[in-house]
Design an enzyme around this catalytic site. Sequence first.
Site, PDB file in Angstrom:
ATOM      1  N   TRP A   8     -12.897 -10.338   9.103  1.00 42.98           N
ATOM      2  CA  TRP A   8     -12.067 -11.195   9.953  1.00 42.98           C
ATOM      3  C   TRP A   8     -11.697 -12.441   9.150  1.00 42.98           C
ATOM      4  O   TRP A   8     -10.729 -13.120   9.429  1.00 42.98           O
ATOM      5  CB  TRP A   8     -12.740 -11.547  11.284  1.00 42.98           C
ATOM      6  CG  TRP A   8     -14.231 -11.496  11.274  1.00 42.98           C
ATOM      7  CD1 TRP A   8     -15.047 -10.439  11.560  1.00 42.98           C
ATOM      8  CD2 TRP A   8     -15.122 -12.576  10.926  1.00 42.98           C
ATOM      9  NE1 TRP A   8     -16.376 -10.783  11.419  1.00 42.98           N
ATOM     10  CE2 TRP A   8     -16.450 -12.093  11.031  1.00 42.98           C
ATOM     11  CE3 TRP A   8     -14.908 -13.888  10.546  1.00 42.98           C
ATOM     12  CZ2 TRP A   8     -17.559 -12.888  10.768  1.00 42.98           C
ATOM     13  CZ3 TRP A   8     -16.024 -14.669  10.274  1.00 42.98           C
ATOM     14  CH2 TRP A   8     -17.331 -14.165  10.390  1.00 42.98           C
ATOM     15  N   HIS A  52       0.547   4.197  -2.573  1.00 43.43           N
ATOM     16  CA  HIS A  52       0.214   5.565  -2.179  1.00 43.43           C
ATOM     17  C   HIS A  52       1.323   6.555  -2.524  1.00 43.43           C
ATOM     18  O   HIS A  52       1.056   7.722  -2.825  1.00 43.43           O
ATOM     19  CB  HIS A  52      -0.163   5.614  -0.701  1.00 43.43           C
ATOM     20  CG  HIS A  52      -1.600   5.239  -0.475  1.00 43.43           C
ATOM     21  ND1 HIS A  52      -2.318   5.626   0.632  1.00 43.43           N
ATOM     22  CD2 HIS A  52      -2.459   4.517  -1.226  1.00 43.43           C
ATOM     23  CE1 HIS A  52      -3.560   5.168   0.545  1.00 43.43           C
ATOM     24  NE2 HIS A  52      -3.666   4.478  -0.579  1.00 43.43           N
ATOM     25  N   ARG A  75       0.819  -1.222   0.000  1.00 40.90           N
ATOM     26  CA  ARG A  75       0.000   0.000   0.000  1.00 40.90           C
ATOM     27  C   ARG A  75       0.850   1.268   0.000  1.00 40.90           C
ATOM     28  O   ARG A  75       0.532   2.243  -0.674  1.00 40.90           O
ATOM     29  CB  ARG A  75      -0.956  -0.011   1.199  1.00 40.90           C
ATOM     30  CG  ARG A  75      -1.990   1.108   1.135  1.00 40.90           C
ATOM     31  CD  ARG A  75      -3.158   0.906   2.074  1.00 40.90           C
ATOM     32  NE  ARG A  75      -4.280   1.706   1.620  1.00 40.90           N
ATOM     33  CZ  ARG A  75      -4.882   2.647   2.373  1.00 40.90           C
ATOM     34  NH1 ARG A  75      -4.476   2.847   3.613  1.00 40.90           N
ATOM     35  NH2 ARG A  75      -5.882   3.326   1.871  1.00 40.90           N
TER      36      ARG A  75
HETATM   37  C1  HEM Z   1     -10.455   2.712  -5.967  1.00 43.38           C
HETATM   38  C2  HEM Z   1      -9.192   2.525  -5.545  1.00 43.38           C
HETATM   39  C3  HEM Z   1      -8.876   2.182  -4.108  1.00 43.38           C
HETATM   40  C4  HEM Z   1      -9.517   2.548  -2.960  1.00 43.38           C
HETATM   41  C5  HEM Z   1     -10.752   3.446  -2.792  1.00 43.38           C
HETATM   42  C6  HEM Z   1      -8.795   1.903  -1.856  1.00 43.38           C
HETATM   43  C7  HEM Z   1      -9.143   2.031  -0.503  1.00 43.38           C
HETATM   44  C8  HEM Z   1      -8.560   1.313   0.523  1.00 43.38           C
HETATM   45  C9  HEM Z   1      -8.957   1.395   1.898  1.00 43.38           C
HETATM   46  C10 HEM Z   1     -10.054   2.295   2.454  1.00 43.38           C
HETATM   47  C11 HEM Z   1      -8.171   0.526   2.596  1.00 43.38           C
HETATM   48  C12 HEM Z   1      -8.205   0.251   4.100  1.00 43.38           C
HETATM   49  C13 HEM Z   1      -7.118   1.043   4.809  1.00 43.38           C
HETATM   50  C14 HEM Z   1      -7.186   0.767   6.306  1.00 43.38           C
HETATM   51  O1  HEM Z   1      -8.291   0.935   6.859  1.00 43.38           O
HETATM   52  O2  HEM Z   1      -6.158   0.357   6.906  1.00 43.38           O
HETATM   53  C15 HEM Z   1      -7.292  -0.099   1.656  1.00 43.38           C
HETATM   54  C16 HEM Z   1      -6.359  -1.064   1.998  1.00 43.38           C
HETATM   55  C17 HEM Z   1      -5.458  -1.627   1.090  1.00 43.38           C
HETATM   56  N1  HEM Z   1      -5.281  -1.230  -0.219  1.00 43.38           N
HETATM   57 FE1  HEM Z   1      -6.566  -0.113  -1.290  1.00 43.38          FE
HETATM   58  N2  HEM Z   1      -7.754   1.165  -2.347  1.00 43.38           N
HETATM   59  C18 HEM Z   1      -7.746   1.330  -3.715  1.00 43.38           C
HETATM   60  C19 HEM Z   1      -6.810   0.795  -4.596  1.00 43.38           C
HETATM   61  C20 HEM Z   1      -5.704   0.051  -4.220  1.00 43.38           C
HETATM   62  C21 HEM Z   1      -4.598  -0.297  -5.112  1.00 43.38           C
HETATM   63  C22 HEM Z   1      -4.488   0.137  -6.581  1.00 43.38           C
HETATM   64  C23 HEM Z   1      -3.727  -1.055  -4.379  1.00 43.38           C
HETATM   65  C24 HEM Z   1      -2.408  -1.677  -4.776  1.00 43.38           C
HETATM   66  C25 HEM Z   1      -2.080  -1.974  -6.026  1.00 43.38           C
HETATM   67  C26 HEM Z   1      -4.293  -1.177  -3.040  1.00 43.38           C
HETATM   68  C27 HEM Z   1      -3.724  -1.909  -2.018  1.00 43.38           C
HETATM   69  C28 HEM Z   1      -4.248  -1.988  -0.724  1.00 43.38           C
HETATM   70  C29 HEM Z   1      -3.771  -2.925   0.287  1.00 43.38           C
HETATM   71  C30 HEM Z   1      -2.655  -3.970   0.120  1.00 43.38           C
HETATM   72  C31 HEM Z   1      -4.537  -2.699   1.436  1.00 43.38           C
HETATM   73  C32 HEM Z   1      -4.455  -3.427   2.777  1.00 43.38           C
HETATM   74  C33 HEM Z   1      -3.630  -2.615   3.756  1.00 43.38           C
HETATM   75  C34 HEM Z   1      -3.648  -3.189   5.170  1.00 43.38           C
HETATM   76  O3  HEM Z   1      -3.895  -4.419   5.319  1.00 43.38           O
HETATM   77  O4  HEM Z   1      -3.400  -2.423   6.132  1.00 43.38           O
HETATM   78  N3  HEM Z   1      -5.495  -0.493  -2.972  1.00 43.38           N
HETATM   79  N4  HEM Z   1      -7.543   0.389   0.397  1.00 43.38           N
END
Ligand code: HEM
Length: 289
Positions: free
Chosen positions: A188, A49, A45
């Site tokens: 979960w 980002h 992430r």
């Molecule tokens: C419409 C596009 C996207 C939205 C709105 C979005 C939104 C989010 C949100 C809200 C979380 C939860 C964060 C938290 O509460 O800790 C998250 C987690 C995550 N996102 Fe996305 N995301 C998007 C695209 C992506 C992309 C393009 C990637 C990587 C190529 C990605 C990888 C991840 C990963 C690996 C997590 C898990 C992080 C964790 O376990 O703490 N996301 N995302």
Amino acid sequence: GLNVAIPNKSKSIKDYQNVYNDIAEKIREEDEFDNYIGYGPILVRIAWHSSGTFDKNNMTGGSFGGTMRFKKEINDPSNAGLKQADEFLAPIYKKHSWISHGDLYTLAGVTAVQEAQGPKIPWRPGRVDQPENTTPENGRLPDATGDSSYVRNYFGRFGFNDTEIVALIGAHCLGKTHLENSGFEGPWGAASNVFSNEFFVNLLNENWKLQKNAAGNEQYDSPKGYMMLPADFALRQDNKFLKLVKAYANDQDLFFNDFAKAYVKLLESGIHFPADQKPFIFKTLDEQE
Ligand code: HEM
Ligand SMILES: Nc1c(Br)cnc2ccccc12
């Protein structure tokens, strides 16, 4: 303006494989993080980002300048939870401070995908740290409540097509949402640290119910305890996206290939690499035993 990569002539693939190995060993060592999910997902992430601030309309943002290291960017509410990824990488940077922060953040994402049994992600160094005053403003990362036209429009800012958009969001096979970070509560179940096409399989096959979570935000929950963001569910609500979701749910290799290409494009957004600079493909720890 366009950022031109400046590869470090004194460093070879061996040097970068050493950084990869240090990150990979630290992921294995610190396995208890986030209820034994581990650091992999937040490294994927932070790489996204760091790159996700790119705007092709004015050629600003992106991973080149390593500005995620500055308070203004790491404190962006969209980056809540990523300080832990930055702290995880601090000792790696201390040991290998010849590397730029932009290269370190993106290499960390590559390492995390490969060590989670995901596809090989070809990677090129040459990002150059830029001063604090080049840090992009907050608010360039996507909104989790967006619908399919929002999602398509958002990624249009990078020049991504539908295939690249759906493949990239498949990274939500990793990790979970955390109420204290984003106002969404994770599953979960399915909160995994193994890279697979599960996100698409779940999105298609689970019995999703839209409901308000403890923070008052609407999210989709399934009887098995999985969740989807509205922006995740949007991939079912558009015919072109849905066709891709089905393709990936039925063919993990296709997903792996398309994800690898799209992740490279994301991590290199806004950067011009020399034409003769071949990408490095790193070995996993298992491949070096
Ligand atoms: C419409 C596009 C996207 C939205 C709105 C979005 C939104 C989010 C949100 C809200 C979380 C939860 C964060 C938290 O509460 O800790 C998250 C987690 C995550 N996102 Fe996305 N995301 C998007 C695209 C992506 C992309 C393009 C990637 C990587 C190529 C990605 C990888 C991840 C990963 C690996 C997590 C898990 C992080 C964790 O376990 O703490 N996301 N995302
Ligand atoms: N594991 C996830 C699932 Br399953 C569905 N959506 C997500 C969004 C962000 C982070 C993780 C997930």
